[in-house]
Design a protein around this motif. Structure first.
Motif, mmCIF file in Angstrom:
data_model
loop_
_atom_site.group_PDB
_atom_site.id
_atom_site.type_symbol
_atom_site.label_atom_id
_atom_site.label_comp_id
_atom_site.label_asym_id
_atom_site.label_seq_id
_atom_site.Cartn_x
_atom_site.Cartn_y
_atom_site.Cartn_z
ATOM 1 N N PHE A 98 -52.621 -97.785 -59.997
ATOM 2 C CA PHE A 98 -53.558 -97.570 -58.905
ATOM 3 C C PHE A 98 -53.006 -96.467 -58.007
ATOM 4 O O PHE A 98 -51.860 -96.542 -57.560
ATOM 5 C CB PHE A 98 -53.790 -98.873 -58.142
ATOM 6 N N ILE A 99 -53.829 -95.450 -57.776
ATOM 7 C CA ILE A 99 -53.389 -94.276 -57.029
ATOM 8 C C ILE A 99 -54.266 -94.120 -55.790
ATOM 9 O O ILE A 99 -55.488 -94.153 -55.877
ATOM 10 C CB ILE A 99 -53.490 -92.995 -57.893
ATOM 11 N N ALA A 111 -51.417 -86.672 -55.372
ATOM 12 C CA ALA A 111 -51.625 -87.068 -56.773
ATOM 13 C C ALA A 111 -53.105 -87.087 -57.137
ATOM 14 O O ALA A 111 -53.458 -87.012 -58.320
ATOM 15 C CB ALA A 111 -51.000 -88.434 -57.037
ATOM 16 N N LEU A 112 -53.977 -87.168 -56.131
ATOM 17 C CA LEU A 112 -55.417 -87.224 -56.391
ATOM 18 C C LEU A 112 -56.120 -85.881 -56.227
ATOM 19 O O LEU A 112 -57.306 -85.768 -56.543
ATOM 20 C CB LEU A 112 -56.082 -88.264 -55.478
ATOM 21 N N ASP A 113 -55.408 -84.859 -55.778
ATOM 22 C CA ASP A 113 -56.052 -83.565 -55.555
ATOM 23 C C ASP A 113 -56.742 -83.057 -56.821
ATOM 24 O O ASP A 113 -57.931 -82.722 -56.785
ATOM 25 C CB ASP A 113 -55.043 -82.523 -55.064
ATOM 26 N N ARG A 114 -56.047 -82.991 -57.923
ATOM 27 C CA ARG A 114 -56.620 -82.444 -59.164
ATOM 28 C C ARG A 114 -57.698 -83.354 -59.747
ATOM 29 O O ARG A 114 -58.786 -82.871 -60.068
ATOM 30 C CB ARG A 114 -55.503 -82.176 -60.183
ATOM 31 N N GLU A 128 -65.588 -80.330 -54.010
ATOM 32 C CA GLU A 128 -64.626 -81.350 -53.571
ATOM 33 C C GLU A 128 -65.282 -82.721 -53.528
ATOM 34 O O GLU A 128 -66.497 -82.855 -53.475
ATOM 35 C CB GLU A 128 -64.019 -80.997 -52.219
ATOM 36 N N MET A 129 -64.436 -83.716 -53.536
ATOM 37 C CA MET A 129 -64.859 -85.112 -53.609
ATOM 38 C C MET A 129 -65.336 -85.607 -52.237
ATOM 39 O O MET A 129 -64.768 -85.251 -51.210
ATOM 40 C CB MET A 129 -63.651 -85.946 -54.062
ATOM 41 N N PHE A 130 -66.374 -86.406 -52.244
ATOM 42 C CA PHE A 130 -66.755 -87.121 -51.033
ATOM 43 C C PHE A 130 -66.325 -88.580 -51.240
ATOM 44 O O PHE A 130 -66.244 -89.062 -52.361
ATOM 45 C CB PHE A 130 -68.252 -87.019 -50.747
ATOM 46 N N HIS A 131 -66.033 -89.271 -50.180
ATOM 47 C CA HIS A 131 -65.508 -90.639 -50.270
ATOM 48 C C HIS A 131 -66.460 -91.587 -49.565
ATOM 49 O O HIS A 131 -66.799 -91.386 -48.402
ATOM 50 C CB HIS A 131 -64.114 -90.702 -49.650
ATOM 51 N N ASP A 132 -66.879 -92.614 -50.286
ATOM 52 C CA ASP A 132 -67.850 -93.549 -49.736
ATOM 53 C C ASP A 132 -67.223 -94.861 -49.261
ATOM 54 O O ASP A 132 -67.919 -95.749 -48.809
ATOM 55 C CB ASP A 132 -68.962 -93.830 -50.745
ATOM 56 N N GLY A 133 -65.894 -94.986 -49.391
ATOM 57 C CA GLY A 133 -65.231 -96.199 -48.929
ATOM 58 C C GLY A 133 -65.529 -97.420 -49.788
ATOM 59 O O GLY A 133 -65.293 -98.543 -49.358
ATOM 60 N N ARG A 134 -66.053 -97.196 -51.017
ATOM 61 C CA ARG A 134 -66.365 -98.310 -51.908
ATOM 62 C C ARG A 134 -65.644 -98.210 -53.250
ATOM 63 O O ARG A 134 -65.628 -99.158 -54.013
ATOM 64 C CB ARG A 134 -67.875 -98.378 -52.176
ATOM 65 N N HIS A 135 -65.110 -97.033 -53.556
ATOM 66 C CA HIS A 135 -64.465 -96.777 -54.837
ATOM 67 C C HIS A 135 -62.970 -96.545 -54.657
ATOM 68 O O HIS A 135 -62.514 -96.253 -53.558
ATOM 69 C CB HIS A 135 -65.061 -95.518 -55.493
ATOM 70 N N ALA A 136 -62.243 -96.637 -55.768
ATOM 71 C CA ALA A 136 -60.814 -96.319 -55.770
ATOM 72 C C ALA A 136 -60.429 -95.828 -57.161
ATOM 73 O O ALA A 136 -61.199 -95.958 -58.117
ATOM 74 C CB ALA A 136 -59.988 -97.539 -55.374
ATOM 75 N N TRP A 137 -59.225 -95.278 -57.251
ATOM 76 C CA TRP A 137 -58.756 -94.651 -58.487
ATOM 77 C C TRP A 137 -57.743 -95.496 -59.241
ATOM 78 O O TRP A 137 -56.812 -96.036 -58.655
ATOM 79 C CB TRP A 137 -58.092 -93.308 -58.173
#
Length: 156
Positions: A98-99, A111-114, A128-137
């Motif tokens: 989990f990153i 570590a998540l830039d690329r 670039e990525m948008f973040h919805d506060g519901r997902h993770a890597w």
């Protein structure tokens, strides 16, 4: 990329370049997890391949995420084709890491830039990525990779 020796099906396995191209171009994979009670679970998910690892961007309030948090072992299939002679795909297996924060809100994480740049361009056509506060890597650097391309059967 993980070195993989396929004993069966060597004639139809993808070359390293074919594998790289296939994983880079495809959008959807099927993620197989095991629940705490031992029940299997398979679900589709968008992903991105960075040449070494498969990055899974999952809802954190999903059965898939709960399963992965409880037991990081996973198998993932990326496939294509309708007719038998068109079938091709890749199975990747191992343990996820989990990153970044969970859920992802965009805190700096080099570590998540690329993977986020690749994912945003591939799936949303955005720089670039948008973040919805519901997902993770979750990152899968596979222990094992198996591939097949039934289109090669015509050459045998």
């Amino acid at each position: 990329m993980a070195a993989t020796q396929q004993r069966r099906g060597r004639k139809i396995m993808m070359t390293p370049q074919e594998l790289e191209t296939f994983l880079t171009e495809r959008r959807t994979c099927r993620v197989a997890t095991v629940s705490a009670d031992g029940a299997p679970h398979v679900s589709p998910l968008w992903f991105v391949w960075d040449g070494t690892s498969l990055w899974l961007y999952s809802l954190t309030r999903s059965r898939r995420w709960a399963d992965l948090r409880a037991d990081g072992r996973v198998a993932v299939v990326v496939d294509a084709g309708e007719e038998y002679g068109e079938l091709r795909g890749v199975e990747l297996s191992g343990r996820v890491e989990f990153i970044g924060e969970s859920p992802r809100t965009g805190e700096p994480c080099p570590a998540l830039d690329r993977p986020e740049e690749l994912f945003a361009r591939k799936n949303f056509g955005m720089p670039e990525m948008f973040h919805d506060g519901r997902h993770a890597w979750a990152r899968l650097t596979p222990d094992k990779i198996t591939s097949w391309d039934f289109r090669k059967l015509a050459d045998l």
